[in-house]
Scaffold this active site. Structure first.
Site, PDB file in Angstrom:
ATOM      1  N   ALA A  65       0.897  -1.104   0.076  1.00  0.00           N
ATOM      2  CA  ALA A  65      -0.117  -0.031  -0.084  1.00  0.00           C
ATOM      3  C   ALA A  65       1.031   1.125  -0.007  1.00  0.00           C
ATOM      4  O   ALA A  65       2.007   1.030   0.450  1.00  0.00           O
ATOM      5  CB  ALA A  65      -0.958  -0.064   1.260  1.00  0.00           C
ATOM      6  N   GLY A 110       0.839  -4.908   1.104  1.00  0.00           N
ATOM      7  CA  GLY A 110      -0.338  -5.145   0.175  1.00  0.00           C
ATOM      8  C   GLY A 110      -0.129  -5.820  -1.328  1.00  0.00           C
ATOM      9  O   GLY A 110      -1.124  -6.543  -1.614  1.00  0.00           O
ATOM     10  N   GLU A 113      -0.441  -9.634  -0.194  1.00  0.00           N
ATOM     11  CA  GLU A 113      -1.598  -9.730  -0.074  1.00  0.00           C
ATOM     12  C   GLU A 113      -2.586  -9.742  -1.242  1.00  0.00           C
ATOM     13  O   GLU A 113      -3.671 -10.940  -1.474  1.00  0.00           O
ATOM     14  CB  GLU A 113      -2.251  -8.714   0.841  1.00  0.00           C
ATOM     15  CG  GLU A 113      -1.692  -8.959   2.245  1.00  0.00           C
ATOM     16  CD  GLU A 113      -2.015  -7.592   2.957  1.00  0.00           C
ATOM     17  OE1 GLU A 113      -1.714  -6.346   2.809  1.00  0.00           O
ATOM     18  OE2 GLU A 113      -2.663  -7.737   4.306  1.00  0.00           O
ATOM     19  N   GLU A 133       4.555  -4.880   7.426  1.00  0.00           N
ATOM     20  CA  GLU A 133       3.581  -3.870   8.340  1.00  0.00           C
ATOM     21  C   GLU A 133       3.987  -3.508   9.786  1.00  0.00           C
ATOM     22  O   GLU A 133       3.779  -2.637  10.207  1.00  0.00           O
ATOM     23  CB  GLU A 133       2.446  -4.263   8.236  1.00  0.00           C
ATOM     24  CG  GLU A 133       1.583  -4.270   6.887  1.00  0.00           C
ATOM     25  CD  GLU A 133       1.670  -5.375   5.925  1.00  0.00           C
ATOM     26  OE1 GLU A 133       2.421  -6.206   6.214  1.00  0.00           O
ATOM     27  OE2 GLU A 133       1.061  -5.332   4.884  1.00  0.00           O
TER      28      GLU A 133
HETATM   29  N1  CO8 Z   1       4.550   3.170  -0.813  1.00  0.00           N
HETATM   30  C1  CO8 Z   1       5.012   4.339  -1.489  1.00  0.00           C
HETATM   31  N2  CO8 Z   1       6.024   4.725  -2.353  1.00  0.00           N
HETATM   32  C2  CO8 Z   1       6.878   3.573  -2.305  1.00  0.00           C
HETATM   33  C3  CO8 Z   1       6.576   2.130  -1.666  1.00  0.00           C
HETATM   34  C4  CO8 Z   1       5.217   1.954  -0.969  1.00  0.00           C
HETATM   35  N3  CO8 Z   1       4.876   1.019  -0.281  1.00  0.00           N
HETATM   36  N4  CO8 Z   1       7.527   1.273  -2.114  1.00  0.00           N
HETATM   37  C5  CO8 Z   1       8.330   2.011  -2.903  1.00  0.00           C
HETATM   38  N5  CO8 Z   1       7.962   3.357  -2.872  1.00  0.00           N
HETATM   39  C6  CO8 Z   1       8.582   4.508  -3.497  1.00  0.00           C
HETATM   40  C7  CO8 Z   1       9.909   4.919  -2.958  1.00  0.00           C
HETATM   41  O1  CO8 Z   1       9.681   5.965  -2.050  1.00  0.00           O
HETATM   42  C8  CO8 Z   1      10.503   5.586  -4.101  1.00  0.00           C
HETATM   43  O2  CO8 Z   1      10.143   7.028  -4.516  1.00  0.00           O
HETATM   44  P1  CO8 Z   1      11.046   7.991  -4.809  1.00  0.00           P
HETATM   45  O3  CO8 Z   1      11.827   7.560  -5.826  1.00  0.00           O
HETATM   46  O4  CO8 Z   1       9.947   9.028  -4.764  1.00  0.00           O
HETATM   47  O5  CO8 Z   1      11.927   8.263  -3.547  1.00  0.00           O
HETATM   48  C9  CO8 Z   1      10.261   4.748  -5.192  1.00  0.00           C
HETATM   49  O6  CO8 Z   1       9.124   3.750  -4.864  1.00  0.00           O
HETATM   50  C10 CO8 Z   1      11.625   3.559  -5.240  1.00  0.00           C
HETATM   51  O7  CO8 Z   1      11.714   2.939  -4.300  1.00  0.00           O
HETATM   52  P2  CO8 Z   1      13.155   2.822  -3.439  1.00  0.00           P
HETATM   53  O8  CO8 Z   1      14.099   3.808  -3.857  1.00  0.00           O
HETATM   54  O9  CO8 Z   1      12.946   2.776  -1.923  1.00  0.00           O
HETATM   55  O10 CO8 Z   1      13.610   1.626  -4.062  1.00  0.00           O
HETATM   56  P3  CO8 Z   1      14.759   0.579  -3.428  1.00  0.00           P
HETATM   57  O11 CO8 Z   1      15.192  -0.530  -4.638  1.00  0.00           O
HETATM   58  O12 CO8 Z   1      15.871   0.921  -2.806  1.00  0.00           O
HETATM   59  O13 CO8 Z   1      13.933  -0.261  -2.395  1.00  0.00           O
HETATM   60  C11 CO8 Z   1      12.023  -1.535  -1.699  1.00  0.00           C
HETATM   61  C12 CO8 Z   1      12.672  -0.940  -3.012  1.00  0.00           C
HETATM   62  C13 CO8 Z   1      12.797  -2.315  -0.910  1.00  0.00           C
HETATM   63  C14 CO8 Z   1      10.489  -2.117  -2.294  1.00  0.00           C
HETATM   64  C15 CO8 Z   1      11.614  -0.310  -0.888  1.00  0.00           C
HETATM   65  O14 CO8 Z   1      11.010   0.556  -1.862  1.00  0.00           O
HETATM   66  C16 CO8 Z   1      10.527  -0.426   0.433  1.00  0.00           C
HETATM   67  O15 CO8 Z   1      10.961  -0.940   1.136  1.00  0.00           O
HETATM   68  N6  CO8 Z   1       9.401  -0.047  -0.045  1.00  0.00           N
HETATM   69  C17 CO8 Z   1       8.159  -0.257   0.785  1.00  0.00           C
HETATM   70  C18 CO8 Z   1       7.920  -1.588   1.282  1.00  0.00           C
HETATM   71  C19 CO8 Z   1       6.720  -1.649   2.391  1.00  0.00           C
HETATM   72  O16 CO8 Z   1       7.004  -1.703   3.505  1.00  0.00           O
HETATM   73  N7  CO8 Z   1       5.662  -2.385   1.798  1.00  0.00           N
HETATM   74  C20 CO8 Z   1       4.590  -2.364   2.869  1.00  0.00           C
HETATM   75  C21 CO8 Z   1       3.743  -1.051   2.878  1.00  0.00           C
HETATM   76  S1  CO8 Z   1       2.580  -1.531   4.277  1.00  0.00           S
HETATM   77  C22 CO8 Z   1       1.186  -2.056   3.226  1.00  0.00           C
HETATM   78  O17 CO8 Z   1       1.310  -2.488   2.321  1.00  0.00           O
HETATM   79  C23 CO8 Z   1      -0.114  -2.333   4.150  1.00  0.00           C
HETATM   80  C24 CO8 Z   1      -1.180  -3.022   3.170  1.00  0.00           C
HETATM   81  C25 CO8 Z   1      -2.523  -2.929   4.309  1.00  0.00           C
HETATM   82  C26 CO8 Z   1      -3.227  -1.500   4.109  1.00  0.00           C
HETATM   83  C27 CO8 Z   1      -4.251  -1.556   4.347  1.00  0.00           C
HETATM   84  C28 CO8 Z   1      -5.154  -0.239   4.470  1.00  0.00           C
HETATM   85  C29 CO8 Z   1      -4.895   0.798   5.627  1.00  0.00           C
END
Ligand code: CO8
Length: 259
Positions: A65, A110, A113, A133
């Protein structure tokens, strides 16, 4: 037509891509709303029998998400978003079409999921899975606490959700989270081959089997077996039953067309 999705059809196969590559296909509310609308349309479209769901780009299926958006949500808004996920992902499980997840990279939070709500998961060897999460101060909210335990068992689900550990495609295969692992370059071909195999079977029968499995997982064995008996009776009245059995007896290929 959609801002956050790409939809392409090849005969009776729809290829649906989450298209937010700048955020690694993160699911924001607008994307979830479009996904729900798109799946609702596909569900009603009898010309589509199989859906392949994937992420745009080579790096991510869905990285979760949208954290930037979630950071601003109140508790009530978070619940609304979770319920939107419930409706959307449940639709995947209840629609008559088969939905194959082509997991082409990160499937985090997500994203994992979303993949779990699909009927079959084919992972690129580069795919990475996690439920991060608890490291963000929340819990999985698009069904992860329920579907992960059902797919890989309670103990493994608790470990993955509590630790937030990332696992690679081979480990996901070993624990039963994905059906098969293929080289990244062969992912879409492998999914198309599987989709074409499904098209050679009775789509109506597959949809009945899907409904029996989905309902059966949520009920007791006796009720599930009763549902199966009623459902097989319905298949006995179809063209495909007559054609499939006649083709076997006449030693020719079957032409199965019901849906
Ligand atoms: N949300 C928003 N932006 C994201 C997300 C995300 N989940 N993942 C990546 N991005 C963005 C980064 O912020 C970045 O943006 P920018 O270029 O503007 O800085 C761009 O994508 C590229 O990402 P990275 O520079 O971080 O790329 P890396 O190769 O260094 O890393 C990763 C890749 C490992 C995937 C890293 O981006 C990461 O850890 N992302 C987050 C992963 C995460 O924690 N996901 C779980 C989120 S919580 C969730 O999903 C809850 C679901 C249930 C919700 C229920 C409703 C409320």
């Amino acid at each position: 037509m959609y801002e956050h999705l790409l939809l392409e059809t090849k005969g009776q196969i729809a290829i649906l891509k989450i298209n937010n590559p700048k955020s690694l296909n993160a699911l924001n509310i607008a994307t979830m709303t479009e996904l729900n609308e798109c799946l609702t349309n596909i569900e009603a479209n009898k010309d589509i029998r199989v859906v392949i769901l994937t992420g745009e780009g080579s790096k991510a299926f869905v990285a979760g998400a949208d954290i930037a958006e979630m950071a601003k949500l109140t508790a009530a808004e978070g619940r609304t978003m979770s319920l939107l996920g419930k409706t959307t992902f449940r639709r995947i499980e209840t629609m008559p079409q088969v939905v194959i997840a082509a997991v082409n990279g990160y499937a985090l939070g997500g994203g994992c999921e979303l993949a779990m709500s699909c009927d079959i998961r084919v992972a690129a060897d580069s795919a990475v899975f996690a439920q991060p999460e608890c490291g963000l101060g929340i819990i999985p909210g698009f069904g992860g606490t329920q579907r992960l335990a059902r797919l890989v068992g309670k103990g493994r689900a608790k470990e993955l959700i509590f630790t937030c550990d990332r696992i690679d495609a081979q480990e996901a295969y070993r624990i039963g989270l994905v059906n098969k692992v293929v080289p990244q370059a062969e992912l879409m071909d492998a999914c198309m081959t599987m989709a074409e195999k499904l098209l050679s079977k009775s789509s109506y029968a597959i949809s009945m089997a899907k409904a029996c499995i989905e309902t059966g997982m949520d009920t007791d064995l006796s009720s599930g077996l009763d549902l199966e008996a009623t459902s097989i009776a319905l298949t006995f009245s179809t063209h495909d039953k007559a054609e499939g059995m006649a083709a076997f007896l006449e030693r020719r290929p079957a032409n199965l067309t019901d849906f």
